[in-house]
Design an enzyme around this catalytic site. Sequence first.
Site, PDB file in Angstrom:
ATOM      1  N   LYS A   1      48.615  15.158  72.659  1.00 15.40           N
ATOM      2  CA  LYS A   1      49.037  14.955  74.053  1.00 15.40           C
ATOM      3  C   LYS A   1      50.415  15.569  74.327  1.00 15.40           C
ATOM      4  CE  LYS A   1      46.356  10.717  74.586  1.00 15.40           C
ATOM      5  NZ  LYS A   1      46.384   9.334  75.124  1.00 15.40           N
TER       6      LYS A   1
ATOM      7  N   TYR B   1      38.843  11.616  81.624  1.00 16.37           N
ATOM      8  CA  TYR B   1      39.073  10.163  81.623  1.00 16.37           C
ATOM      9  C   TYR B   1      38.238   9.434  82.676  1.00 16.37           C
ATOM     10  CZ  TYR B   1      43.009  10.573  78.356  1.00 16.37           C
ATOM     11  OH  TYR B   1      43.790  10.784  77.234  1.00 16.37           O
TER      12      TYR B   1
ATOM     13  N   ASN C   1      50.956   7.692  73.603  1.00 17.89           N
ATOM     14  CA  ASN C   1      50.435   7.428  72.246  1.00 17.89           C
ATOM     15  C   ASN C   1      50.011   8.693  71.487  1.00 17.89           C
ATOM     16  OD1 ASN C   1      48.082   7.928  73.605  1.00 17.89           O
ATOM     17  ND2 ASN C   1      47.042   6.039  73.007  1.00 17.89           N
TER      18      ASN C   1
ATOM     19  N   HIS D   1      44.628  11.767  71.197  1.00 18.31           N
ATOM     20  CA  HIS D   1      43.364  11.194  71.670  1.00 18.31           C
ATOM     21  C   HIS D   1      42.280  11.570  70.676  1.00 18.31           C
ATOM     22  CE1 HIS D   1      39.856  10.453  74.242  1.00 18.31           C
ATOM     23  NE2 HIS D   1      39.405  11.601  73.767  1.00 18.31           N
TER      24      HIS D   1
ATOM     25  N   GLU E   1      33.018  15.590  75.419  1.00 22.45           N
ATOM     26  CA  GLU E   1      34.394  16.084  75.494  1.00 22.45           C
ATOM     27  C   GLU E   1      34.492  17.521  74.966  1.00 22.45           C
ATOM     28  OE1 GLU E   1      36.292  11.594  75.124  1.00 22.45           O
ATOM     29  OE2 GLU E   1      36.625  12.999  73.485  1.00 22.45           O
TER      30      GLU E   1
HETATM   31  P1  CMP Z   1      43.432   7.594  74.891  1.00 21.89           P
HETATM   32  O1  CMP Z   1      42.909   7.371  73.517  1.00 21.89           O
HETATM   33  O2  CMP Z   1      43.691   8.978  75.331  1.00 21.89           O
HETATM   34  O3  CMP Z   1      42.438   6.909  75.938  1.00 21.89           O
HETATM   35  C1  CMP Z   1      42.862   6.431  77.184  1.00 21.89           C
HETATM   36  C2  CMP Z   1      44.339   6.474  77.349  1.00 21.89           C
HETATM   37  O4  CMP Z   1      44.841   5.658  78.371  1.00 21.89           O
HETATM   38  C3  CMP Z   1      44.983   5.910  76.109  1.00 21.89           C
HETATM   39  O5  CMP Z   1      44.812   6.782  75.033  1.00 21.89           O
HETATM   40  C4  CMP Z   1      46.399   5.654  76.582  1.00 21.89           C
HETATM   41  O6  CMP Z   1      47.228   6.804  76.500  1.00 21.89           O
HETATM   42  C5  CMP Z   1      46.177   5.326  78.044  1.00 21.89           C
HETATM   43  N1  CMP Z   1      46.380   3.902  78.259  1.00 21.89           N
HETATM   44  C6  CMP Z   1      45.636   2.900  77.792  1.00 21.89           C
HETATM   45  N2  CMP Z   1      46.125   1.719  78.199  1.00 21.89           N
HETATM   46  C7  CMP Z   1      47.204   2.001  78.958  1.00 21.89           C
HETATM   47  C8  CMP Z   1      48.149   1.208  79.660  1.00 21.89           C
HETATM   48  N3  CMP Z   1      48.064  -0.121  79.672  1.00 21.89           N
HETATM   49  N4  CMP Z   1      49.120   1.846  80.334  1.00 21.89           N
HETATM   50  C9  CMP Z   1      49.194   3.200  80.330  1.00 21.89           C
HETATM   51  N5  CMP Z   1      48.335   4.002  79.674  1.00 21.89           N
HETATM   52  C10 CMP Z   1      47.363   3.408  78.987  1.00 21.89           C
END
Ligand code: CMP
Length: 144
Positions: A10, A50, A113, A116, A127
Amino acid sequence: KTERTFIMIKPDAVQRGLVGKIICRFEEKGFKLVAMKQKIGSKELFAKHYESLKKLKFYDGLVAYMATSPVVAMVWEGLGVVKTGRLMLGETDPAKSLPGTIRGDYCIEIGRNICHGSDSVASANDEIALWFDDSELCHWTPSN
Ligand code: CMP
């Protein structure tokens, strides 16, 4: 079973210079890199990526954030790579991710985070099709 997964580094990880470290984890584990590209994805692309989260309150912010700067999109192949890849990433929330996992070692915020990974073989296939043309997938076998 030999399968494929979609792993995306990311914007936060690209900006922090963690691209090599994340790729390294998958290489050292023994998975095979099938495709990789750096790209600034459009909001439309991330809205599709998403789509299943559309009703959640952080969706708009997530889509906008992901489209701000480059991500590195990859396809990795190997035995059980979908499940093992998710174990290697850690939990979605870095605070719940154990040290030794990618998120456990390199991040602290759920909205930043750093990576993904597909959550099932079916979503991996969706995807991969969303991010890559068939012609971008390398069919190769190590020769030794
Ligand atoms: P990802 O594995 O890319 O899948 C969905 C993404 O949404 C997740 O990682 C996070 O980056 C994001 N995400 C999930 N929960 C939250 C939250 N409470 N606030 C902001 N972003 C979130």
